[in-house]
Design a protein around this motif. Sequence first.
Motif, mmCIF file in Angstrom:
data_model
loop_
_atom_site.group_PDB
_atom_site.id
_atom_site.type_symbol
_atom_site.label_atom_id
_atom_site.label_comp_id
_atom_site.label_asym_id
_atom_site.label_seq_id
_atom_site.Cartn_x
_atom_site.Cartn_y
_atom_site.Cartn_z
ATOM 1 N N SER A 106 0.835 -1.210 0.000
ATOM 2 C CA SER A 106 0.000 0.000 0.000
ATOM 3 C C SER A 106 0.866 1.254 0.000
ATOM 4 N N ILE A 107 1.968 1.192 0.755
ATOM 5 C CA ILE A 107 2.849 2.369 0.814
ATOM 6 C C ILE A 107 3.377 2.694 -0.585
ATOM 7 N N VAL A 108 3.872 1.654 -1.273
ATOM 8 C CA VAL A 108 4.456 1.882 -2.606
ATOM 9 C C VAL A 108 3.362 2.289 -3.601
ATOM 10 N N MET A 109 2.217 1.618 -3.507
ATOM 11 C CA MET A 109 1.097 1.941 -4.400
ATOM 12 C C MET A 109 0.717 3.421 -4.255
ATOM 13 N N ASN A 110 0.577 3.869 -2.990
ATOM 14 C CA ASN A 110 0.199 5.272 -2.761
ATOM 15 C C ASN A 110 1.261 6.230 -3.285
ATOM 16 N N GLU A 111 2.517 5.816 -3.139
ATOM 17 C CA GLU A 111 3.592 6.681 -3.609
ATOM 18 C C GLU A 111 3.532 6.836 -5.133
ATOM 19 N N VAL A 112 3.301 5.712 -5.823
ATOM 20 C CA VAL A 112 3.201 5.759 -7.295
ATOM 21 C C VAL A 112 2.044 6.678 -7.696
ATOM 22 N N CYS A 203 0.935 -15.733 -7.606
ATOM 23 C CA CYS A 203 -0.307 -15.814 -8.388
ATOM 24 C C CYS A 203 -1.197 -14.588 -8.167
ATOM 25 N N ILE A 204 -0.878 -13.814 -7.139
ATOM 26 C CA ILE A 204 -1.576 -12.534 -6.931
ATOM 27 C C ILE A 204 -0.503 -11.457 -6.869
ATOM 28 N N PHE A 205 -0.709 -10.371 -7.547
ATOM 29 C CA PHE A 205 0.191 -9.237 -7.357
ATOM 30 C C PHE A 205 -0.551 -7.946 -7.715
ATOM 31 N N HIS A 206 0.148 -6.847 -7.704
ATOM 32 C CA HIS A 206 -0.519 -5.562 -7.896
ATOM 33 C C HIS A 206 0.136 -4.784 -9.036
ATOM 34 N N GLN A 207 -0.706 -4.093 -9.774
ATOM 35 C CA GLN A 207 -0.181 -3.263 -10.861
ATOM 36 C C GLN A 207 -0.793 -1.864 -10.774
ATOM 37 N N VAL A 208 -0.118 -0.925 -11.407
ATOM 38 C CA VAL A 208 -0.738 0.375 -11.667
ATOM 39 C C VAL A 208 -0.663 0.584 -13.171
ATOM 40 N N GLU A 209 -1.811 0.820 -13.746
ATOM 41 C CA GLU A 209 -1.904 1.060 -15.185
ATOM 42 C C GLU A 209 -1.957 2.572 -15.389
ATOM 43 N N GLY A 210 -1.304 3.059 -16.425
ATOM 44 C CA GLY A 210 -1.385 4.489 -16.734
ATOM 45 C C GLY A 210 -1.918 4.660 -18.142
ATOM 46 N N TYR A 228 10.477 11.074 -15.487
ATOM 47 C CA TYR A 228 10.092 11.860 -14.304
ATOM 48 C C TYR A 228 9.649 10.919 -13.174
ATOM 49 N N PHE A 229 8.788 9.979 -13.531
ATOM 50 C CA PHE A 229 8.293 9.039 -12.521
ATOM 51 C C PHE A 229 9.447 8.278 -11.863
ATOM 52 N N SER A 230 10.350 7.737 -12.686
ATOM 53 C CA SER A 230 11.430 6.888 -12.163
ATOM 54 C C SER A 230 12.339 7.680 -11.225
ATOM 55 N N GLN A 231 12.593 8.937 -11.587
ATOM 56 C CA GLN A 231 13.499 9.731 -10.754
ATOM 57 C C GLN A 231 12.825 10.157 -9.448
ATOM 58 N N GLN A 232 11.510 10.389 -9.512
ATOM 59 C CA GLN A 232 10.772 10.702 -8.277
ATOM 60 C C GLN A 232 10.759 9.488 -7.349
ATOM 61 N N MET A 233 10.623 8.335 -7.958
ATOM 62 C CA MET A 233 10.443 7.109 -7.176
ATOM 63 C C MET A 233 11.774 6.585 -6.635
ATOM 64 N N PHE A 234 12.804 6.622 -7.470
ATOM 65 C CA PHE A 234 14.059 5.940 -7.095
ATOM 66 C C PHE A 234 15.252 6.881 -6.939
ATOM 67 N N GLY A 235 15.048 8.183 -7.125
ATOM 68 C CA GLY A 235 16.155 9.113 -6.927
ATOM 69 C C GLY A 235 16.561 9.784 -8.233
ATOM 70 N N MET A 312 8.484 -3.136 -7.709
ATOM 71 C CA MET A 312 8.959 -1.831 -7.261
ATOM 72 C C MET A 312 9.292 -1.842 -5.762
ATOM 73 N N ALA A 313 8.440 -2.530 -4.996
ATOM 74 C CA ALA A 313 8.682 -2.625 -3.548
ATOM 75 C C ALA A 313 9.972 -3.399 -3.284
ATOM 76 N N MET A 314 10.210 -4.442 -4.084
ATOM 77 C CA MET A 314 11.421 -5.241 -3.880
ATOM 78 C C MET A 314 12.671 -4.400 -4.145
ATOM 79 N N LEU A 315 12.568 -3.517 -5.130
ATOM 80 C CA LEU A 315 13.703 -2.644 -5.437
ATOM 81 C C LEU A 315 13.883 -1.591 -4.356
ATOM 82 N N LYS A 316 12.767 -1.036 -3.937
ATOM 83 C CA LYS A 316 12.823 0.059 -2.977
ATOM 84 C C LYS A 316 13.283 -0.432 -1.608
#
Length: 341
Positions: A106-112, A203-210, A228-235, A312-316
């Motif tokens: 949820s934390i990562v989802m909200n951040e995205v 078998c269950i995971f989460h995505q964000v579609e744009g 822009y998104f990648s730099q906001q998210m990962f630096g 994304m969470a695994m990377l973060k």
Amino acid sequence: MRDIDRIRREITQFQLSDAVQLEAFRLQFLSKKSELQGLLGAIKSVAPEERKNFGQQVNELKQLALQVFEEHKVCIEDAALDVQGGGIDLTRPAESLTLGSMHPISIVMNEVIDIFERIGFSTVSGPDIDDDWHVFSALNFAEEHPARDMQDTFFVDVHPDVVLRTHTSSLQVRTMETQKPPIRVVCPGRVFRNEAITSRAHCIFHQVEGLYIAENVSFAEMKQTLLYFSQQMFGAETKIRLRPSFFPFTEPSAEMDISCNICGGKGCSLCKHTGWVEILGCGMVDPNVLENCGIDNQRYTGYAFGLGIERMAMLKYKTSDIRLYFENDVRFLQQFTAATQ
Ligand code: DAH
């Protein structure tokens, strides 16, 4: 010996219910000037044949007086505390409150979502259980496309046309069917695939579609938005690269990698020593999809992308096993308490 018996009776019958009586008891039986103390001093002057017995009795009496005194002292002090604090020991340190935490997904989802909302995207959600049209057909999947296969898709038994969505791209379709361009949305959600559970897949995971649909939308705009998104998210130092790929619903299609934030691009096990990790699929929305959803494909173009939250969470959070996100082990989840606040 008669005194001993009398004093023993006095001790056991002494009224002891408050601090004043306790002090009176102490003066009468335990102070230096007490009768009992006098008897202790008299032991040495008793005739030798009686001394042992006498001494023993006097000492037992002293022990009795001490024991009665200590027992009542504790009771009387406790009672006094009860009166002050209504039965609560106000001096006791408080127990620390255990704080809950938001789930890392949820934390990562909200951040995205936050990152995209800052540049004008709004958020749309839709059903986890959907039909073939929204999950596959409208998205230009050929009749025989392997994604429709039993290997990949969970079908809902009651109706062959009803599936657990395998991706949030179904929400592109739902949005285009109900909104007029310009459309600029992100669609978070849970997705399901009939896959074996391993450290890298679930078998269950989460995505964000744009999705962005307007006049004259270009591939370059998509690229800049994703940078822009990648730099906001990962630096700010994060780099991106796009590799040509294929999705039925985009043309051209690409997969996007970011420079590995674990090794800084030098190569490690997470990036399989390439310095890059894939985080999303993207592309220009196929004109067939626009048409299927009732949008004039002569006038409008658009781009779409879909990213995986667990990845994304695994990377973060630098975790190497996706299963941690589904097991709800509090020892894992507690580590996110600070991120929740
Ligand atoms: N739906 C794709 C998947 O589940 C991800 C994706 C790729 C979404 C490209 C898109 C896109 O919108 O343009 O793997």
